[in-house]
Design an enzyme around this catalytic site. Structure first.
Site, PDB file in Angstrom:
ATOM      1  N   ASN A  56     -36.374  47.908 -50.435  1.00 24.38           N
ATOM      2  CA  ASN A  56     -37.162  48.485 -49.416  1.00 24.38           C
ATOM      3  C   ASN A  56     -38.690  48.225 -50.020  1.00 24.38           C
ATOM      4  O   ASN A  56     -39.696  49.140 -50.140  1.00 24.38           O
ATOM      5  CB  ASN A  56     -37.096  50.068 -49.366  1.00 24.38           C
ATOM      6  CG  ASN A  56     -35.902  50.564 -48.559  1.00 24.38           C
ATOM      7  OD1 ASN A  56     -35.883  49.885 -47.389  1.00 24.38           O
ATOM      8  ND2 ASN A  56     -35.079  51.357 -48.960  1.00 24.38           N
ATOM      9  N   ASP A 106     -28.691  46.532 -39.447  1.00 23.12           N
ATOM     10  CA  ASP A 106     -30.056  46.091 -39.294  1.00 23.12           C
ATOM     11  C   ASP A 106     -30.608  45.126 -40.255  1.00 23.12           C
ATOM     12  O   ASP A 106     -31.489  44.553 -40.134  1.00 23.12           O
ATOM     13  CB  ASP A 106     -30.990  47.509 -39.066  1.00 23.12           C
ATOM     14  CG  ASP A 106     -30.798  48.311 -40.086  1.00 23.12           C
ATOM     15  OD1 ASP A 106     -29.768  48.304 -40.971  1.00 23.12           O
ATOM     16  OD2 ASP A 106     -31.621  49.231 -40.295  1.00 23.12           O
ATOM     17  N   HIS A 107     -29.828  44.964 -41.392  1.00 21.96           N
ATOM     18  CA  HIS A 107     -30.105  43.834 -42.378  1.00 21.96           C
ATOM     19  C   HIS A 107     -28.878  42.826 -42.305  1.00 21.96           C
ATOM     20  O   HIS A 107     -27.926  42.967 -41.762  1.00 21.96           O
ATOM     21  CB  HIS A 107     -29.737  44.599 -43.892  1.00 21.96           C
ATOM     22  CG  HIS A 107     -30.793  45.634 -44.065  1.00 21.96           C
ATOM     23  ND1 HIS A 107     -31.772  45.597 -45.056  1.00 21.96           N
ATOM     24  CD2 HIS A 107     -30.569  47.081 -43.797  1.00 21.96           C
ATOM     25  CE1 HIS A 107     -32.460  46.827 -45.226  1.00 21.96           C
ATOM     26  NE2 HIS A 107     -31.760  47.537 -44.375  1.00 21.96           N
ATOM     27  N   ASP A 148     -31.152  46.128 -51.577  1.00 23.91           N
ATOM     28  CA  ASP A 148     -32.108  46.621 -50.635  1.00 23.91           C
ATOM     29  C   ASP A 148     -33.303  47.350 -51.433  1.00 23.91           C
ATOM     30  O   ASP A 148     -32.988  48.279 -51.937  1.00 23.91           O
ATOM     31  CB  ASP A 148     -31.778  47.387 -49.601  1.00 23.91           C
ATOM     32  CG  ASP A 148     -32.604  48.051 -48.627  1.00 23.91           C
ATOM     33  OD1 ASP A 148     -34.004  47.606 -48.729  1.00 23.91           O
ATOM     34  OD2 ASP A 148     -32.393  48.821 -47.734  1.00 23.91           O
ATOM     35  N   GLU A 185     -25.751  50.915 -48.914  1.00 25.88           N
ATOM     36  CA  GLU A 185     -25.525  51.966 -47.455  1.00 25.88           C
ATOM     37  C   GLU A 185     -24.309  51.967 -46.928  1.00 25.88           C
ATOM     38  O   GLU A 185     -23.772  51.823 -45.866  1.00 25.88           O
ATOM     39  CB  GLU A 185     -26.543  51.609 -46.594  1.00 25.88           C
ATOM     40  CG  GLU A 185     -28.092  52.425 -46.773  1.00 25.88           C
ATOM     41  CD  GLU A 185     -28.757  52.710 -45.744  1.00 25.88           C
ATOM     42  OE1 GLU A 185     -28.622  53.722 -45.102  1.00 25.88           O
ATOM     43  OE2 GLU A 185     -29.576  51.897 -45.400  1.00 25.88           O
ATOM     44  N   ASN A 210     -26.981  45.142 -46.992  1.00 26.31           N
ATOM     45  CA  ASN A 210     -27.016  46.380 -46.791  1.00 26.31           C
ATOM     46  C   ASN A 210     -26.452  46.520 -45.394  1.00 26.31           C
ATOM     47  O   ASN A 210     -26.932  45.976 -44.432  1.00 26.31           O
ATOM     48  CB  ASN A 210     -28.579  47.107 -46.592  1.00 26.31           C
ATOM     49  CG  ASN A 210     -28.500  48.407 -46.102  1.00 26.31           C
ATOM     50  OD1 ASN A 210     -27.906  48.928 -45.292  1.00 26.31           O
ATOM     51  ND2 ASN A 210     -29.791  49.238 -46.570  1.00 26.31           N
ATOM     52  N   ASP A 238     -34.609  42.539 -48.959  1.00 25.21           N
ATOM     53  CA  ASP A 238     -33.093  42.369 -49.474  1.00 25.21           C
ATOM     54  C   ASP A 238     -33.292  41.487 -50.590  1.00 25.21           C
ATOM     55  O   ASP A 238     -33.597  39.968 -50.060  1.00 25.21           O
ATOM     56  CB  ASP A 238     -32.176  42.357 -48.568  1.00 25.21           C
ATOM     57  CG  ASP A 238     -31.921  43.365 -47.571  1.00 25.21           C
ATOM     58  OD1 ASP A 238     -31.533  44.244 -48.120  1.00 25.21           O
ATOM     59  OD2 ASP A 238     -32.540  43.430 -46.463  1.00 25.21           O
TER      60      ASP A 238
END
Length: 257
Positions: free
Chosen positions: A148, A246-247, A146, A34, A7, A217
């Site tokens: 989540n 951030d991933h 991802d 994303e 991501n 992930d």
DNA sequence: ATGGTGGCCCGGCCA
């Protein structure tokens, strides 16, 4: 075959980091989430220059998923069949080197009392149905992205602190387990039992340096691929340095029968 | 500190 997922939290902002990572990690297939790009903005040329074909599904500002492959890219299918099911551009699939690869960006859910939370559960259920409609658990399939959802308490920094939050709630974990019951193995867990190995850390509050992250992930694979795993890594290096996502990317190596 | 960081793209949403 090396299959990776990342991501990138805007491919426009992250392209240099992604190119750098492809050069040293040399994935055969890289699933992106994303991208936050419209299809017309997707940098197919940058990937072609590195020897990769690419397919993208995005509408501009939110979400956006892609598959980048140097082992073939055929049978591309974008979306879940209807805009309502898709909840934005969150899924793309293609045949890459004998594997049916899906790049998915599961809705965040926002909070347990949000209307987006049941929609997240419905999205995961729709993904399971889509697999049944389009392929078989007897074939090589890799669902990468991802999710989540942190599959269990080993996958978060502090279960007690996250009580009542999304990503760890029992219904989400049950929805993920139900998806896996179609015939998918969490490849990372086939390789490692450790806790505290994360793929995402909030930008806020120095979370990365404080080891406050989650493993959300995932690369879910059918048994024919899980049986032939040779290596896997969550590449924390990519979360460091200038303008990180951030991933961080996750990859597996597997022999395709 | 009822915030915090970063991305979208310019006021506020989203993660």
């Amino acid at each position: 075959m090396r299959i990776a997922t990342w991501n990138v939290n805007s491919l426009t902002a992250r392209l240099a980091r992604v190119e750098e990572w492809i050069r040293y990690a040399e994935p055969d297939v890289l699933c992106l989430q994303e991208t936050k790009q419209a299809d017309a903005a997707f940098p197919h040329g940058a990937f072609a220059a590195l020897g990769y074909e690419s397919a993208h599904h995005g509408d501009g500002r939110w979400n956006g998923v892609a598959i980048v492959s140097r082992v073939g890219l055929a049978g591309v299918s974008a979306g879940m069949g209807s805009d309502d099911d898709d909840q934005g551009t969150r899924l793309i699939a293609a045949d890459c080197g004998g594997v049916r690869v899906l790049s998915v960006y599961v809705p965040n859910g926002r909070s347990l009392d949000s209307e987006h939370y049941p929609a997240k559960l419905a999205w995961l259920a729709r993904l399971k149905a889509l697999l049944g409609e389009t392929t078989s658990p007897d074939r090589p399939v890799a669902v990468c992205g991802d999710f989540n959802v942190a599959p269990d308490d080993r996958d978060v920094w502090d279960p007690a602190e996250l009580e009542g939050m999304t990503h760890v709630s029992p219904p989400e974990r049950e929805a993920l387990a139900d998806l896996q019951s179609w015939g998918l193995v969490d490849s990372f867990r086939r390789l490692y039992d450790d806790d505290g190995l994360f793929s995402w850390w909030d930008y806020r509050g120095g979370s990365f340096h404080r080891h406050r992250g989650m493993r959300i992930d995932l690369i879910l694979v059918t048994e024919v691929l899980a049986d032939h795993l040779t290596y896997g890594l969550i590449d924390r290096q990519a979360r460091k340095g200038e303008k990180p996502s951030d991933h961080t990317p996750v990859f597996i190596d597997t022999d395709v029968p």
